[in-house]
Design a protein around this motif. Structure first.
Motif, PDB file in Angstrom:
ATOM      1  N   ALA A 180       0.833  -1.195   0.000  1.00  0.00           N
ATOM      2  CA  ALA A 180       0.000   0.000   0.000  1.00  0.00           C
ATOM      3  C   ALA A 180       0.870   1.247   0.000  1.00  0.00           C
ATOM      4  CB  ALA A 180      -0.923  -0.003   1.212  1.00  0.00           C
ATOM      5  N   ALA A 181       2.095   1.098   0.541  1.00  0.00           N
ATOM      6  CA  ALA A 181       3.002   2.247   0.585  1.00  0.00           C
ATOM      7  C   ALA A 181       3.289   2.799  -0.799  1.00  0.00           C
ATOM      8  CB  ALA A 181       4.310   1.846   1.257  1.00  0.00           C
ATOM      9  N   HIS A 182       3.369   1.931  -1.794  1.00  0.00           N
ATOM     10  CA  HIS A 182       3.648   2.394  -3.153  1.00  0.00           C
ATOM     11  C   HIS A 182       2.586   3.379  -3.609  1.00  0.00           C
ATOM     12  CE1 HIS A 182       7.064  -0.090  -4.328  1.00  0.00           C
ATOM     13  NE2 HIS A 182       6.527  -1.060  -3.626  1.00  0.00           N
ATOM     14  N   ARG A 183       1.338   3.081  -3.286  1.00  0.00           N
ATOM     15  CA  ARG A 183       0.247   3.945  -3.725  1.00  0.00           C
ATOM     16  C   ARG A 183       0.198   5.224  -2.898  1.00  0.00           C
ATOM     17  NH1 ARG A 183      -2.014  -1.201  -3.666  1.00  0.00           N
ATOM     18  NH2 ARG A 183      -3.056  -0.824  -1.672  1.00  0.00           N
ATOM     19  N   THR A 184       0.346   5.093  -1.580  1.00  0.00           N
ATOM     20  CA  THR A 184       0.218   6.268  -0.735  1.00  0.00           C
ATOM     21  C   THR A 184       1.395   7.220  -0.879  1.00  0.00           C
ATOM     22  OG1 THR A 184       1.236   5.123   1.133  1.00  0.00           O
ATOM     23  CG2 THR A 184      -1.163   5.016   0.949  1.00  0.00           C
ATOM     24  N   LEU A 185       2.547   6.697  -1.317  1.00  0.00           N
ATOM     25  CA  LEU A 185       3.734   7.535  -1.433  1.00  0.00           C
ATOM     26  C   LEU A 185       3.931   8.080  -2.836  1.00  0.00           C
ATOM     27  CD1 LEU A 185       6.266   5.342   0.602  1.00  0.00           C
ATOM     28  CD2 LEU A 185       4.789   7.176   1.416  1.00  0.00           C
ATOM     29  N   ALA A 186       3.033   7.751  -3.742  1.00  0.00           N
ATOM     30  CA  ALA A 186       3.243   8.077  -5.157  1.00  0.00           C
ATOM     31  C   ALA A 186       3.438   9.568  -5.384  1.00  0.00           C
ATOM     32  CB  ALA A 186       2.067   7.576  -5.987  1.00  0.00           C
ATOM     33  N   GLY A 187       2.782  10.396  -4.581  1.00  0.00           N
ATOM     34  CA  GLY A 187       2.902  11.832  -4.778  1.00  0.00           C
ATOM     35  C   GLY A 187       4.120  12.439  -4.128  1.00  0.00           C
ATOM     36  N   ARG A 188       4.937  11.623  -3.442  1.00  0.00           N
ATOM     37  CA  ARG A 188       6.086  12.166  -2.725  1.00  0.00           C
ATOM     38  C   ARG A 188       7.391  11.557  -3.227  1.00  0.00           C
ATOM     39  NH1 ARG A 188       4.667  11.674   3.525  1.00  0.00           N
ATOM     40  NH2 ARG A 188       3.510   9.810   2.964  1.00  0.00           N
ATOM     41  N   GLN A 189       7.468  11.296  -4.519  1.00  0.00           N
ATOM     42  CA  GLN A 189       8.612  10.606  -5.072  1.00  0.00           C
ATOM     43  C   GLN A 189       9.471  11.499  -5.973  1.00  0.00           C
ATOM     44  OE1 GLN A 189       9.120   6.806  -4.361  1.00  0.00           O
ATOM     45  NE2 GLN A 189       8.229   8.063  -2.754  1.00  0.00           N
ATOM     46  N   ALA A 190       9.516  12.795  -5.716  1.00  0.00           N
ATOM     47  CA  ALA A 190      10.350  13.699  -6.510  1.00  0.00           C
ATOM     48  C   ALA A 190      11.789  13.206  -6.502  1.00  0.00           C
ATOM     49  CB  ALA A 190      10.265  15.117  -5.951  1.00  0.00           C
ATOM     50  N   LEU A 191      12.424  13.267  -7.667  1.00  0.00           N
ATOM     51  CA  LEU A 191      13.774  12.724  -7.821  1.00  0.00           C
ATOM     52  C   LEU A 191      14.843  13.765  -7.506  1.00  0.00           C
ATOM     53  CD1 LEU A 191      13.390  10.742 -11.175  1.00  0.00           C
ATOM     54  CD2 LEU A 191      13.208   9.860  -8.845  1.00  0.00           C
ATOM     55  N   ALA A 192      15.940  13.292  -6.925  1.00  0.00           N
ATOM     56  CA  ALA A 192      17.132  14.128  -6.815  1.00  0.00           C
ATOM     57  C   ALA A 192      17.721  14.312  -8.209  1.00  0.00           C
ATOM     58  CB  ALA A 192      18.148  13.468  -5.889  1.00  0.00           C
ATOM     59  N   ARG A 193      18.419  15.394  -8.426  1.00  0.00           N
ATOM     60  CA  ARG A 193      19.019  15.657  -9.738  1.00  0.00           C
ATOM     61  C   ARG A 193      20.031  14.577 -10.089  1.00  0.00           C
ATOM     62  NH1 ARG A 193      22.697  20.924 -11.550  1.00  0.00           N
ATOM     63  NH2 ARG A 193      23.251  20.111 -13.623  1.00  0.00           N
ATOM     64  N   GLU A 194      20.016  14.153 -11.349  1.00  0.00           N
ATOM     65  CA  GLU A 194      21.019  13.225 -11.860  1.00  0.00           C
ATOM     66  C   GLU A 194      21.861  13.936 -12.915  1.00  0.00           C
ATOM     67  OE1 GLU A 194      19.767   9.265 -12.692  1.00  0.00           O
ATOM     68  OE2 GLU A 194      18.327   9.225 -11.029  1.00  0.00           O
ATOM     69  N   TYR A 195      23.135  13.552 -13.014  1.00  0.00           N
ATOM     70  CA  TYR A 195      24.120  14.277 -13.809  1.00  0.00           C
ATOM     71  C   TYR A 195      24.624  13.423 -14.963  1.00  0.00           C
ATOM     72  CZ  TYR A 195      24.216  17.493  -9.822  1.00  0.00           C
ATOM     73  OH  TYR A 195      23.871  18.391  -8.840  1.00  0.00           O
ATOM     74  N   ALA A 196      25.390  14.050 -15.840  1.00  0.00           N
ATOM     75  CA  ALA A 196      26.001  13.361 -16.981  1.00  0.00           C
ATOM     76  C   ALA A 196      27.334  12.743 -16.553  1.00  0.00           C
ATOM     77  CB  ALA A 196      26.233  14.349 -18.120  1.00  0.00           C
ATOM     78  N   PRO A 197      27.806  11.719 -17.274  1.00  0.00           N
ATOM     79  CA  PRO A 197      29.077  11.079 -16.907  1.00  0.00           C
ATOM     80  C   PRO A 197      30.247  12.049 -16.805  1.00  0.00           C
ATOM     81  CG  PRO A 197      27.909   9.723 -18.490  1.00  0.00           C
ATOM     82  CD  PRO A 197      27.131  11.007 -18.385  1.00  0.00           C
ATOM     83  N   GLU A 198      30.267  13.061 -17.664  1.00  0.00           N
ATOM     84  CA  GLU A 198      31.385  14.000 -17.637  1.00  0.00           C
ATOM     85  C   GLU A 198      31.370  14.905 -16.405  1.00  0.00           C
ATOM     86  OE1 GLU A 198      28.302  15.609 -20.663  1.00  0.00           O
ATOM     87  OE2 GLU A 198      29.158  13.676 -20.053  1.00  0.00           O
ATOM     88  N   ASP A 199      30.288  14.893 -15.651  1.00  0.00           N
ATOM     89  CA  ASP A 199      30.193  15.705 -14.439  1.00  0.00           C
ATOM     90  C   ASP A 199      30.792  15.022 -13.214  1.00  0.00           C
ATOM     91  OD1 ASP A 199      28.783  17.778 -15.740  1.00  0.00           O
ATOM     92  OD2 ASP A 199      26.882  16.701 -15.479  1.00  0.00           O
ATOM     93  N   ARG A 200      31.167  13.773 -13.339  1.00  0.00           N
ATOM     94  CA  ARG A 200      31.651  13.030 -12.178  1.00  0.00           C
ATOM     95  C   ARG A 200      32.946  13.628 -11.620  1.00  0.00           C
ATOM     96  NH1 ARG A 200      31.573   6.974 -14.454  1.00  0.00           N
ATOM     97  NH2 ARG A 200      32.600   8.142 -16.128  1.00  0.00           N
ATOM     98  N   SER A 201      33.056  13.637 -10.302  1.00  0.00           N
ATOM     99  CA  SER A 201      34.246  14.151  -9.632  1.00  0.00           C
ATOM    100  C   SER A 201      35.412  13.180  -9.811  1.00  0.00           C
ATOM    101  CB  SER A 201      33.967  14.351  -8.141  1.00  0.00           C
ATOM    102  OG  SER A 201      32.853  15.206  -7.950  1.00  0.00           O
ATOM    103  N   PRO A 202      36.653  13.679  -9.864  1.00  0.00           N
ATOM    104  CA  PRO A 202      37.807  12.790 -10.068  1.00  0.00           C
ATOM    105  C   PRO A 202      38.051  11.832  -8.909  1.00  0.00           C
ATOM    106  CG  PRO A 202      38.511  15.046  -9.612  1.00  0.00           C
ATOM    107  CD  PRO A 202      37.030  15.097  -9.843  1.00  0.00           C
ATOM    108  N   ASP A 203      37.618  12.208  -7.699  1.00  0.00           N
ATOM    109  CA  ASP A 203      37.809  11.328  -6.547  1.00  0.00           C
ATOM    110  C   ASP A 203      36.645  11.522  -5.597  1.00  0.00           C
ATOM    111  OD1 ASP A 203      39.415   9.519  -4.805  1.00  0.00           O
ATOM    112  OD2 ASP A 203      39.386  11.259  -3.487  1.00  0.00           O
TER     113      ASP A 203
END
Length: 249
Positions: A43-66
């Motif tokens: 039931a959690a899947h349904r009740t939480l559906a409106g609270r699933q905003a995603l964190a930003r995702e980046y491109a491979p070239e944005d990755r930190s060197p370490d």
């Protein structure tokens, strides 16, 4: 009998759809049943559906060197050193607590599940950040396969490291536990997670600060309350009054 049950549960997880970049390993666990969890949506899947905003995702070239190690950089026990030397051949992840089907997974089992790869920014409470690609199965798949009970309100992450005589642990509510970017990570930038970053398993809770991303993960435990766990504040640092339990960013 236990192995048969575990293979059946793993098979059910593999049948679940993955989100993001998916690669399913050809292991016996992945080829077995997975029917137990197929179609099992809390039931959690349904009740939480409106609270699933995603964190930003980046491109491979944005990755930190370490990716800096922080907090515990290793687990100073003979057991962990032996596991590290063997490539974590015998490492186990328990899924337990308020579940109908407790599970014990090996690293091969974890790798055999549908995988999500996400490039996200790690924000440390100390003020530094780094961008990296993390890969692993969504925690929600494991929780569905274990059949978390309705009375469970929190997921507690148990860890192998011990600080000042206390085992490290963290916890989240069911909103974060079922979030699609909450994963049990075993790879960092395409390679096994290094020792300093929490090998072999660590949580990624992408909408919260870094201290919530428990390293050296040994168990995922569903509980009704966190009040009677250690100091009752829901985490190692929280129990000491250093940080707040909710670390949203």
């Amino acid at each position: 009998m236990v192995d048969v049950k575990r293979r059946s549960l793993l098979a059910g997880i593999a049948a679940l759809p993955a989100v993001g970049c998916t690669e399913l390993a050809e292991t016996q666990a992945a080829r077995s049943v997975f029917d137990t969890a197929e179609g099992w949506h809390r039931a959690a899947h349904r009740t939480l559906a409106g609270r699933q905003a995603l964190a930003r995702e980046y491109a491979p070239e944005d990755r930190s060197p370490d990716i800096r190690g922080n907090g515990s950089l290793t687990v100073d026990t003979p057991e962990y050193r032996a596991q590290l030397a063997s490539g974590f051949a015998d490492w186990q992840l328990d899924v337990r607590g308020l579940v109908d089907n407790p599970m014990t997974l090996s690293l091969d089992d974890v790798r055999a599940l549908p995988q999500r790869a996400q490039i996200t920014r790690h924000d440390c409470v100390e003020g530094w950040s780094a961008i990296a690609e993390w890969t692993g199965p969504q925690l929600s798949h494991l929780l569905d396969a274990a059949r978390v009970r309705e009375e469970a309100n929190f997921i507690v992450f148990r860890c192998a490291d011990n600080l000042n005589g206390s085992d490290y642990y963290e916890s989240v509510d069911m909103v974060e536990a079922y979030h699609p970017q909450t994963i049990v990570a075993h790879r960092l930038n395409g390679e096994p997670i290094p020792e300093k970053n929490g090998a072999p398993l660590r949580m990624r809770i992408e909408r919260q600060l870094g201290y919530k991303h428990a390293k050296y993960l040994t168990a995922v435990e569903a509980v009704a309350s966190i009040d009677d766990i250690n100091g009752g504040k829901g985490g190692y640092w929280e129990d000491r009054g250093d940080y707040q339990w909710y670390a949203g960013i």
